[in-house]
Design a protein around this motif. Structure first.
Motif, PDB file in Angstrom:
ATOM      1  N   ALA A   1     -15.303  14.913 -27.277  1.00  0.00           N
ATOM      2  CA  ALA A   1     -15.524  15.974 -25.957  1.00  0.00           C
ATOM      3  C   ALA A   1     -17.048  16.206 -25.756  1.00  0.00           C
ATOM      4  CB  ALA A   1     -14.821  17.191 -26.251  1.00  0.00           C
TER       5      ALA A   1
ATOM      6  N   ASP B   1     -18.314  13.291 -24.073  1.00  0.00           N
ATOM      7  CA  ASP B   1     -17.976  13.473 -22.684  1.00  0.00           C
ATOM      8  C   ASP B   1     -18.949  14.194 -21.819  1.00  0.00           C
ATOM      9  OD1 ASP B   1     -16.257  11.278 -22.897  1.00  0.00           O
ATOM     10  OD2 ASP B   1     -14.398  12.607 -22.899  1.00  0.00           O
ATOM     11  N   LEU B   2     -19.359  15.629 -22.619  1.00  0.00           N
ATOM     12  CA  LEU B   2     -20.087  16.431 -21.924  1.00  0.00           C
ATOM     13  C   LEU B   2     -21.540  15.905 -21.688  1.00  0.00           C
ATOM     14  CD1 LEU B   2     -20.556  19.577 -21.149  1.00  0.00           C
ATOM     15  CD2 LEU B   2     -20.925  19.956 -23.534  1.00  0.00           C
TER      16      LEU B   2
ATOM     17  N   THR C   1     -11.746  14.712 -32.203  1.00  0.00           N
ATOM     18  CA  THR C   1     -11.513  15.143 -30.508  1.00  0.00           C
ATOM     19  C   THR C   1     -12.701  15.929 -30.200  1.00  0.00           C
ATOM     20  OG1 THR C   1      -9.177  15.124 -31.031  1.00  0.00           O
ATOM     21  CG2 THR C   1      -9.913  16.201 -29.247  1.00  0.00           C
ATOM     22  N   ALA C   2     -13.369  16.717 -30.975  1.00  0.00           N
ATOM     23  CA  ALA C   2     -14.358  17.752 -30.527  1.00  0.00           C
ATOM     24  C   ALA C   2     -15.655  17.049 -30.459  1.00  0.00           C
ATOM     25  CB  ALA C   2     -14.799  18.785 -31.711  1.00  0.00           C
TER      26      ALA C   2
END
Length: 110
Positions: A65, A68-69, A61-62
């Motif tokens: 993220a 996406d960042l 999940t990290a």
């Protein structure tokens, strides 16, 4: 055209590059950690699979993220290039670093 455009452009150019590099470095670090966690779960007897799985899912999940960042930072980069073209009237198709120009336009923030 303001005298502050060149220093602002130079600062933004450094800051955008630093942000892009930082996100990439963090993604690499999290990927390395993921490899270490999976290897530790595999190689360490007695580690509950369920707990190991939850940790791996959190790391995944990290990672997502961060991906996406990274995309958002690259979109900001493009937005700043567009602002530079509109505000300072620069007509660059690439950032100065790759275009090989010595001019430091506001669009170079990207």
């Amino acid at each position: 055209m303001s005298n502050e455009i060149a220093p602002t452009t130079a600062r933004l150019q450094q800051d955008v590059a630093a942000a892009e590099t930082s996100v990439d470095d963090t993604l690499i670090t999290i990927s390395t950690l993921m490899s270490s966690v999976v290897a530790a779960r595999r190689d360490t007897p007695g580690v509950p699979v369920v707990k190991g799985h939850a940790t791996i899912r959190r790391l995944a999940t990290a990672q997502l993220a961060l991906v996406d960042l990274s995309g958002d930072i690259h979109r900001v980069h493009g937005d700043l290039v567009d602002i530079g073209r509109e505000t300072a009237g620069y007509d660059l198709h690439e950032c100065p670093k790759t275009a090989g120009t010595n001019v430091v336009p506001l669009s170079a923030v990207a």
